[in-house]
Design a protein around this motif. Structure first.
Motif, PDB file in Angstrom:
ATOM      1  N   SER A 214       0.799  -1.225   0.000  1.00 58.41           N
ATOM      2  CA  SER A 214       0.000   0.000   0.000  1.00 58.41           C
ATOM      3  C   SER A 214       0.831   1.274   0.000  1.00 58.41           C
ATOM      4  O   SER A 214       0.447   2.264  -0.630  1.00 58.41           O
ATOM      5  N   ILE A 215       1.964   1.278   0.688  1.00 58.15           N
ATOM      6  CA  ILE A 215       2.746   2.514   0.783  1.00 58.15           C
ATOM      7  C   ILE A 215       3.338   2.929  -0.568  1.00 58.15           C
ATOM      8  O   ILE A 215       3.209   4.097  -0.974  1.00 58.15           O
ATOM      9  N   PRO A 216       3.995   2.034  -1.322  1.00 57.33           N
ATOM     10  CA  PRO A 216       4.449   2.451  -2.668  1.00 57.33           C
ATOM     11  C   PRO A 216       3.281   2.909  -3.543  1.00 57.33           C
ATOM     12  O   PRO A 216       3.438   3.824  -4.356  1.00 57.33           O
ATOM     13  N   ALA A 217       2.100   2.286  -3.369  1.00 57.40           N
ATOM     14  CA  ALA A 217       0.944   2.654  -4.191  1.00 57.40           C
ATOM     15  C   ALA A 217       0.526   4.096  -3.952  1.00 57.40           C
ATOM     16  O   ALA A 217       0.287   4.858  -4.904  1.00 57.40           O
ATOM     17  N   ILE A 218       0.438   4.510  -2.703  1.00 58.37           N
ATOM     18  CA  ILE A 218      -0.022   5.872  -2.429  1.00 58.37           C
ATOM     19  C   ILE A 218       1.064   6.900  -2.714  1.00 58.37           C
ATOM     20  O   ILE A 218       0.785   8.045  -3.070  1.00 58.37           O
ATOM     21  N   PHE A 219       2.341   6.507  -2.591  1.00 62.15           N
ATOM     22  CA  PHE A 219       3.408   7.437  -2.960  1.00 62.15           C
ATOM     23  C   PHE A 219       3.427   7.669  -4.473  1.00 62.15           C
ATOM     24  O   PHE A 219       4.058   8.611  -4.952  1.00 62.15           O
ATOM     25  N   GLY A 220       2.734   6.818  -5.217  1.00 55.74           N
ATOM     26  CA  GLY A 220       2.568   7.055  -6.644  1.00 55.74           C
ATOM     27  C   GLY A 220       1.526   8.121  -6.934  1.00 55.74           C
ATOM     28  O   GLY A 220       1.384   8.568  -8.066  1.00 55.74           O
ATOM     29  N   ILE A 221       0.770   8.512  -5.889  1.00 52.53           N
ATOM     30  CA  ILE A 221      -0.274   9.526  -6.031  1.00 52.53           C
ATOM     31  C   ILE A 221       0.157  10.854  -5.428  1.00 52.53           C
ATOM     32  O   ILE A 221      -0.104  11.920  -5.966  1.00 52.53           O
ATOM     33  N   THR A 222       0.819  10.799  -4.274  1.00 53.63           N
ATOM     34  CA  THR A 222       1.284  12.003  -3.601  1.00 53.63           C
ATOM     35  C   THR A 222       2.588  11.703  -2.864  1.00 53.63           C
ATOM     36  O   THR A 222       2.798  10.575  -2.416  1.00 53.63           O
ATOM     37  N   THR A 223       3.434  12.706  -2.744  1.00 49.24           N
ATOM     38  CA  THR A 223       4.676  12.550  -1.977  1.00 49.24           C
ATOM     39  C   THR A 223       4.592  13.302  -0.651  1.00 49.24           C
ATOM     40  O   THR A 223       5.593  13.421   0.054  1.00 49.24           O
TER      41      THR A 223
END
Length: 341
Positions: A214-223
């Motif tokens: 989940s963490i790499p997935a959401i970092f693909g949306i926002t940093t």
């Protein structure tokens, strides 16, 4: 894009979210019970409305980009949390956890998930700040996860014990039955652990695996670490009530995993494209950005996430209704029987 919200808003939000989570925990501790459909529905709606109000506050205090990134991140984490919930169902069935105490197990699982995700968020933010090429790694990992999600067989209740749980079973004395929600009990004058310990360990190790996705997935949306963390908190809030609300419907969402796989694949492609567009790796295009690599905006991501989950859910319900009719029932009748059990 570097996003910044007023400091008072960030601190105030974290304080309020902590109080809500503590209050939820106290309710479970003081009154362990199986929530009714009405109670579960009201709590789920409450948490969804709270997330939407939070996005509205971001829109008013900052801009649409903040609000859009939060909504896209929240929906992505929410879909992954529902997938996580299905594994929780398998664990509950494998260890025959009494329904009365399943709320406590779920709450412990949510707390473990929050702690693990906070650790991975801090680690991920540090890596992104210091190593721009990490987006290549995140993207490749999500592409692999997406393919694995799509082709992997459904987990079986008899396969819920992972290697760590099996090791614990061999090394500790475990009682054959539960003693309420206690982790330890006394049998014939000897202190032993109850199966609840094994359940907590199984939930915790499952949370670890899902946090890695989940963490790499959401970092693909926002940093933005703040948006990443609050999106995760809102995705996990109300999860235990959703568990009882969905009931037998959860295992009938047969196409859910394909919707989630598509979201992960899309975000993986987005990450790799972003990495190419801002490339600094010497052996790729001489260390310069690749001009043809597109930058996928937040609203396109939000549209893809919503459409993927909608299609997967509708297709699953159509298939579930067909299967129920083939057995001589309606889907509503079967869900009603499952709820009563």
């Amino acid at each position: 894009m570097d996003l910044a919200l007023p400091l008072w808003f960030e601190i105030g939000s974290l304080v309020i979210l902590t109080l809500v989570l503590v209050g939820d925990l106290l309710i479970v501790y003081k009154r362990p019970h199986v929530p009714s459909m009405r109670e579960a529905s009201l709590w789920v709606v409450f948490y969804i409305v709270l997330a939407l109000l939070f996005a509205l506050a971001m829109l008013l205090l900052a801009d649409a980009e903040h609000a859009g990134q939060f909504l896209a991140g929240w929906l992505t984490e929410y879909s992954l949390s529902i997938d996580n919930l299905f594994v929780f169902v398998i664990i509950m069935a494998r260890f025959s956890v009494p329904r009365k105490y399943q709320q406590e197990v779920l709450m412990v699982g949510i707390i473990i998930a929050l702690v693990l995700r906070l650790i991975f968020i801090l680690l991920g933010a540090s890596l992104i700040e210091n190593f721009s090429w990490i987006f290549y790694i995140f993207g490749a990992f999500l592409l692999y996860t997406a393919v694995h999600q799509a082709v992997a067989k459904e987990p079986d209740a008899n396969e819920a014990d992972n290697a760590f749980v099996k090791m614990i079973r061999r090394r500790l004395r475990i009682s054959p039955t539960f003693d309420g929600s206690k982790i330890r009990t006394t049998i014939k004058g000897r202190r032993v652990f109850t199966p609840m310990l094994i359940v907590f360990i199984a939930i915790g190790t499952t949370d670890l695996v899902f946090a890695l996705d989940s963490i790499p997935a959401i970092f693909g949306i926002t940093t933005s670490p703040f948006i990443v963390f609050t999106a995760n908190v809102f995705a996990l809030m109300g999860l235990r009530q959703l568990y009882f609300l969905l009931g037998g419907l959860l295992e009938r969402l047969v196409y859910l995993k394909y919707g989630i796989a598509f979201i992960l694949f899309f975000i993986g492609v987005k990450l790799v494209s972003h990495a190419l567009h801002t490339n600094e790796v010497p052996f790729i295009n001489g260390g310069h950005g690749v001009g043809w690599a597109p930058e996928i905006d937040t609203w396109t991501s939000l549209g893809v996430i919503v459409a993927s989950m909608a299609v997967a859910t509708v297709a699953s319900l159509i298939q579930a209704n067909r299967d129920a009719r083939a057995r001589g029932h309606s889907l509503g009748e079967e869900l009603s029987l499952t709820t009563k059990e």
